[in-house]
Design a protein around this motif. Structure first.
Motif, PDB file in Angstrom:
ATOM      1  N   SER A 122     -13.537  61.230   8.341  1.00  0.00           N
ATOM      2  CA  SER A 122     -14.989  61.289   8.226  1.00  0.00           C
ATOM      3  C   SER A 122     -15.435  62.660   8.722  1.00  0.00           C
ATOM      4  N   ARG A 123     -16.076  63.429   7.884  1.00  0.00           N
ATOM      5  CA  ARG A 123     -16.525  64.764   8.297  1.00  0.00           C
ATOM      6  C   ARG A 123     -17.604  64.665   9.380  1.00  0.00           C
ATOM      7  N   LYS A 124     -18.402  63.600   9.347  1.00  0.00           N
ATOM      8  CA  LYS A 124     -19.468  63.441  10.340  1.00  0.00           C
ATOM      9  C   LYS A 124     -18.913  63.251  11.748  1.00  0.00           C
ATOM     10  N   ALA A 125     -17.702  62.701  11.865  1.00  0.00           N
ATOM     11  CA  ALA A 125     -17.079  62.522  13.176  1.00  0.00           C
ATOM     12  C   ALA A 125     -16.819  63.869  13.854  1.00  0.00           C
ATOM     13  N   PHE A 126     -16.789  64.939  13.060  1.00  0.00           N
ATOM     14  CA  PHE A 126     -16.529  66.285  13.573  1.00  0.00           C
ATOM     15  C   PHE A 126     -17.776  67.167  13.491  1.00  0.00           C
ATOM     16  N   ASP A 127     -18.934  66.558  13.467  1.00  0.00           N
ATOM     17  CA  ASP A 127     -20.218  67.254  13.428  1.00  0.00           C
ATOM     18  C   ASP A 127     -20.367  68.141  12.187  1.00  0.00           C
ATOM     19  N   LEU A 128     -19.755  67.723  11.091  1.00  0.00           N
ATOM     20  CA  LEU A 128     -19.949  68.376   9.798  1.00  0.00           C
ATOM     21  C   LEU A 128     -20.962  67.527   9.042  1.00  0.00           C
ATOM     22  N   THR A 129     -22.215  67.659   9.438  1.00  0.00           N
ATOM     23  CA  THR A 129     -23.243  66.714   9.008  1.00  0.00           C
ATOM     24  C   THR A 129     -24.167  67.212   7.910  1.00  0.00           C
ATOM     25  N   TYR A 130     -23.999  68.442   7.455  1.00  0.00           N
ATOM     26  CA  TYR A 130     -24.868  68.972   6.396  1.00  0.00           C
ATOM     27  C   TYR A 130     -24.829  68.032   5.200  1.00  0.00           C
TER      28      TYR A 130
END
Length: 156
Positions: A122-130
């Motif tokens: 999950s990219r959001k788990a790594f603060d890749l939230t764009y």
């Protein structure tokens, strides 16, 4: 825009694998470092955006790292469960990946082994939230990122 898969790769990386039990691999330890500035998707605008603070923030976080914690053979022949700590943008999360052993060969006096490593994070788990919404209300970027690494190891 979730209508097509965009693929990319990193062109600069280094890693080591250490094993004390030869071709068994179950005791292996892997350390990998990937330069975020080397992201390549064949589209300059997208690559620059991926390097920006909205994604990898390559200036502040120049590397993605992976440090394995275990490699366990599964019931499927030549399949392993690879666990480890993945760090992106200073955030470390445990990930579980599949490693498929393709075999070993001796070539010009060097022993080589091949693996294909796959998984999803999950990219959001790594603060890749764009992820701005499209005018029609859909997402631009999927939350999940598929990982594929084809690896050839050379015994030193």
């Amino acid at each position: 825009m979730l209508i097509a898969t965009v693929t990319g790769l990193f062109t600069k990386f280094k890693g080591t694998v250490e094993s004390t039990n030869g071709a068994n691999f179950e005791d292996s330890r892997a350390e990998i470092s990937i330069e975020t500035n080397s992201v390549y998707t064949n589209e300059t605008y997208r690559d620059d955006h991926l390097r920006s603070p909205e994604f990898f923030d390559a200036e502040k976080f120049p590397n993605i790292t992976f440090s394995s914690t275990s490699l366990i053979k599964t019931k499927n022949e030549n399949h392993f469960l690879l666990s480890g700590n993945l760090t992106i943008k200073g955030i470390t999360k445990e990930v579980k990946l599949t490693a498929i052993y393709g075999g070993s060969v001796e070539d010009n006096g060097q022993l080589k082994a091949g693996f294909e490593v796959t998984g999803t994070i999950s990219r959001k788990a790594f603060d890749l939230t764009y992820n701005p919404l499209m005018e029609a209300g859909g997402m631009v970027v999927s939350e999940n990122v598929d990982i594929l690494a084809n690896i050839e190891l050379v015994k030193a």
